[in-house]
Design a protein around this motif. Structure first.
Motif, PDB file in Angstrom:
ATOM      1  N   TYR A 140      -2.129  -6.002 -14.382  1.00 54.38           N
ATOM      2  CA  TYR A 140      -0.930  -6.046 -13.751  1.00 54.38           C
ATOM      3  C   TYR A 140       0.536  -6.078 -14.776  1.00 54.38           C
ATOM      4  O   TYR A 140       0.461  -6.584 -15.774  1.00 54.38           O
ATOM      5  CB  TYR A 140      -0.530  -7.240 -13.089  1.00 54.38           C
ATOM      6  N   ILE A 150       2.212   2.752 -18.228  1.00 53.24           N
ATOM      7  CA  ILE A 150       3.113   2.268 -17.387  1.00 53.24           C
ATOM      8  C   ILE A 150       4.365   1.321 -17.934  1.00 53.24           C
ATOM      9  O   ILE A 150       5.269   1.460 -17.517  1.00 53.24           O
ATOM     10  CB  ILE A 150       2.403   1.132 -16.289  1.00 53.24           C
ATOM     11  N   ARG A 169       5.425  -7.088  -8.927  1.00 52.64           N
ATOM     12  CA  ARG A 169       4.162  -7.062  -9.520  1.00 52.64           C
ATOM     13  C   ARG A 169       3.823  -5.409  -9.178  1.00 52.64           C
ATOM     14  O   ARG A 169       3.466  -5.009  -8.311  1.00 52.64           O
ATOM     15  CB  ARG A 169       3.207  -7.789  -8.983  1.00 52.64           C
ATOM     16  N   LEU A 170       3.354  -4.820 -10.351  1.00 53.02           N
ATOM     17  CA  LEU A 170       3.079  -3.494 -10.283  1.00 53.02           C
ATOM     18  C   LEU A 170       1.255  -3.637 -11.036  1.00 53.02           C
ATOM     19  O   LEU A 170       0.981  -3.782 -11.960  1.00 53.02           O
ATOM     20  CB  LEU A 170       3.797  -2.398 -11.399  1.00 53.02           C
ATOM     21  N   SER A 171       0.500  -3.018 -10.047  1.00 49.09           N
ATOM     22  CA  SER A 171      -1.085  -2.917 -10.470  1.00 49.09           C
ATOM     23  C   SER A 171      -1.090  -1.506 -11.236  1.00 49.09           C
ATOM     24  O   SER A 171      -0.671  -0.509 -10.584  1.00 49.09           O
ATOM     25  CB  SER A 171      -1.934  -3.070  -9.312  1.00 49.09           C
ATOM     26  N   TYR A 172      -1.688  -1.535 -12.366  1.00 48.91           N
ATOM     27  CA  TYR A 172      -1.999  -0.173 -13.153  1.00 48.91           C
ATOM     28  C   TYR A 172      -3.272   0.331 -12.898  1.00 48.91           C
ATOM     29  O   TYR A 172      -3.844   1.085 -13.701  1.00 48.91           O
ATOM     30  CB  TYR A 172      -1.512  -0.102 -14.561  1.00 48.91           C
ATOM     31  N   VAL A 232       7.026   4.112  -3.083  1.00 46.06           N
ATOM     32  CA  VAL A 232       6.123   3.530  -4.232  1.00 46.06           C
ATOM     33  C   VAL A 232       5.616   1.738  -3.757  1.00 46.06           C
ATOM     34  O   VAL A 232       6.959   1.147  -3.330  1.00 46.06           O
ATOM     35  CB  VAL A 232       6.910   3.407  -5.419  1.00 46.06           C
ATOM     36  N   THR A 261       5.046  -1.834  -4.190  1.00 48.17           N
ATOM     37  CA  THR A 261       4.773  -2.671  -5.199  1.00 48.17           C
ATOM     38  C   THR A 261       4.804  -4.130  -4.519  1.00 48.17           C
ATOM     39  O   THR A 261       4.864  -4.313  -3.176  1.00 48.17           O
ATOM     40  CB  THR A 261       6.134  -2.974  -6.117  1.00 48.17           C
ATOM     41  N   LEU A 263      10.329   5.646  -9.180  1.00 44.25           N
ATOM     42  CA  LEU A 263      10.935   4.310  -9.378  1.00 44.25           C
ATOM     43  C   LEU A 263      12.394   4.570 -10.140  1.00 44.25           C
ATOM     44  O   LEU A 263      13.390   4.089  -9.706  1.00 44.25           O
ATOM     45  CB  LEU A 263      10.144   3.456 -10.100  1.00 44.25           C
ATOM     46  N   PHE A 314       1.222   0.806  -6.316  1.00 45.50           N
ATOM     47  CA  PHE A 314       0.800   0.035  -7.569  1.00 45.50           C
ATOM     48  C   PHE A 314       0.660  -1.571  -6.913  1.00 45.50           C
ATOM     49  O   PHE A 314       0.785  -2.483  -7.460  1.00 45.50           O
ATOM     50  CB  PHE A 314       2.322  -0.001  -8.200  1.00 45.50           C
TER      51      PHE A 314
END
Ligand code: PLP
Length: 369
Positions: A298, A278, A342-345, A327, A329, A359, A11
């Motif tokens: 994000y 998400i 920060r999680l990029s989708y 995972v 991040t 997670l 992500f």
């Protein structure tokens, strides 16, 4: 880890996972085959400037002449050029945190000093008028605005955009408006700073590009549209540093800006579905709170409940999630947004579902404080 064959769900990437649309690829191949492989004017080819001028008029309500457009090697390059021509040593440039970390570095590379306004999820990561006003000093040279925002996905309300413009006019500073995520916006309308009035346009550098809207991150094509004197300075500066952006990539960009709107719309719709996916997953993890991002790709969840014991900060938590849950991040600290990840989708739906499940399981082992 991925290179070692470890099944990591990422992500972390700040780029769309779609292929560049076919017509863009064909235009570049045609250009190559036609021998369009030499230097071009440093600030870009005329047909690209023309389509950017038309796009700014049509989509942004911003009216500029082709000579006010400087095609660059990406929006990042345009932000750099802006800082180099506007900022002198000791000048202050206002940033709204959490912000894309490159801004602070580029301000410092020009000898400037970032003046940071801190915002939180409670205000939707939107600064108040008082915060903006208090950040202004006699040393303020510019503000960098990024709406929709990386990393928060916040879209500044029109009222805030107007307040920024009012302050810039009153205190005579520049607005660098990085609008690279303008097409990836959900349920809101994008407001370009330079569209507010001719007076504001005279103080604003509008920055955009192909990377995020057309899934062209590797092509390195962006642009700045600036008042004539600033455009001239940026063009001269670019001429000495990089010369033109890649000739055939520019031809690809011409095709991008001519694509029917449905092409970008299809990607936007898919991103919106992934955003919802998400958010639903993250909100199902006890201890996490996450505001609804209105743009970009994000999510910026608050993970501070998990920062206890050996997990002193978000970087330590991110490291744990990478090694234990596989995972990836990005810690919020990187963006001056501590206590967040920060999680990029910009990842497939399957990866989102699987990544969020991992997670959940790994965070349950720590437990919220
Ligand atoms: C806010 C923001 N501006 C600019 C860029 C860079 O864009 P480009 O690829 O056009 O240089 C990024 C990339 O992550 C970004 O997040």
């Amino acid at each position: 880890m991925k290179a070692e064959g470890i099944d990591v769900i990422s992500f972390a990437a700040g780029e769309p996972d779609f292929n560049t649309p076919e017509p863009i690829i064909h235009a570049a191949i045609e250009a190559l085959e036609a021998g369009f492989t030499k230097y071009t004017p440093s600030a870009g080819i005329k047909d690209l400037k023309d389509v950017i001028v038309a796009k700014l008029h049509r989509e942004n309500g911003v009216d500029v002449k082709p000579e006010q457009v400087i095609v660059s090697c990406g929006a990042k390059h345009s932000v750099y050029n802006s800082c180099q021509v506007l900022v002198n040593p000791g000048d202050e440039v206002i940033l709204i945190a959490p912000y894309w970390m490159t801004y602070a570095e580029q301000i410092k590379l020009a000898g400037g000093v970032p003046k940071v306004i801190h915002t939180t999820a409670d205000s939707g990561f939107v600064p108040t008028y008082e915060q903006l006003r208090e950040a202004v000093s006699e040393r303020t040279k510019a503000i960098i605005v990024n709406s929709p925002s990386n990393p928060t996905g916040a879209v500044l309300p029109r009222q805030t955009i107007k307040e920024i413009a009012q302050l810039a006019l009153r205190h005579n500073f520049w607005i660098i408006s990085d609008e690279i995520y303008e097409r990836l916006i959900y349920g809101e309308t994008h407001q370009s700073l330079a569209a507010l009035s001719a007076e504001v346009a005279e103080r604003t550098i509008t920055i955009g590009g192909c990377s995020k809207s057309y899934s062209m991150t590797g092509w390195r094509i962006g642009f700045a549209a600036a008042p004539p004197a600033v455009a001239k300075a940026m063009s001269n500066f670019q001429d000495q540093v990089t010369s033109n952006p890649t000739s055939f990539a520019q031809k690809g960009a011409v095709a991008a800006y001519k694509l029917p709107t449905e092409t970008v719309e299809a990607m936007r719709v898919e991103f919106e579905a992934r955003r919802d996916l998400i958010l639903e997953g993250l909100r199902g993890i006890p201890g996490i709170t996450v505001p609804t991002p209105k743009g970009a790709f994000y999510a910026f969840p608050d993970v501070s409940a998990f920062l206890h014991g050996e997990f002193k900060d978000d970087a330590a938590l991110g490291e744990y999630l990478l090694t234990e849950a596989k995972v990836a991040t990005i810690p919020g600290n990187v963006f001056e947004g501590p206590g967040h990840l920060r999680l990029s989708y910009a990842a497939s739906r399957e990866a989102i579902v699987e990544g969020v499940a991992r997670l959940k399981e790994a965070l349950a082992r720590i437990g919220p404080a």
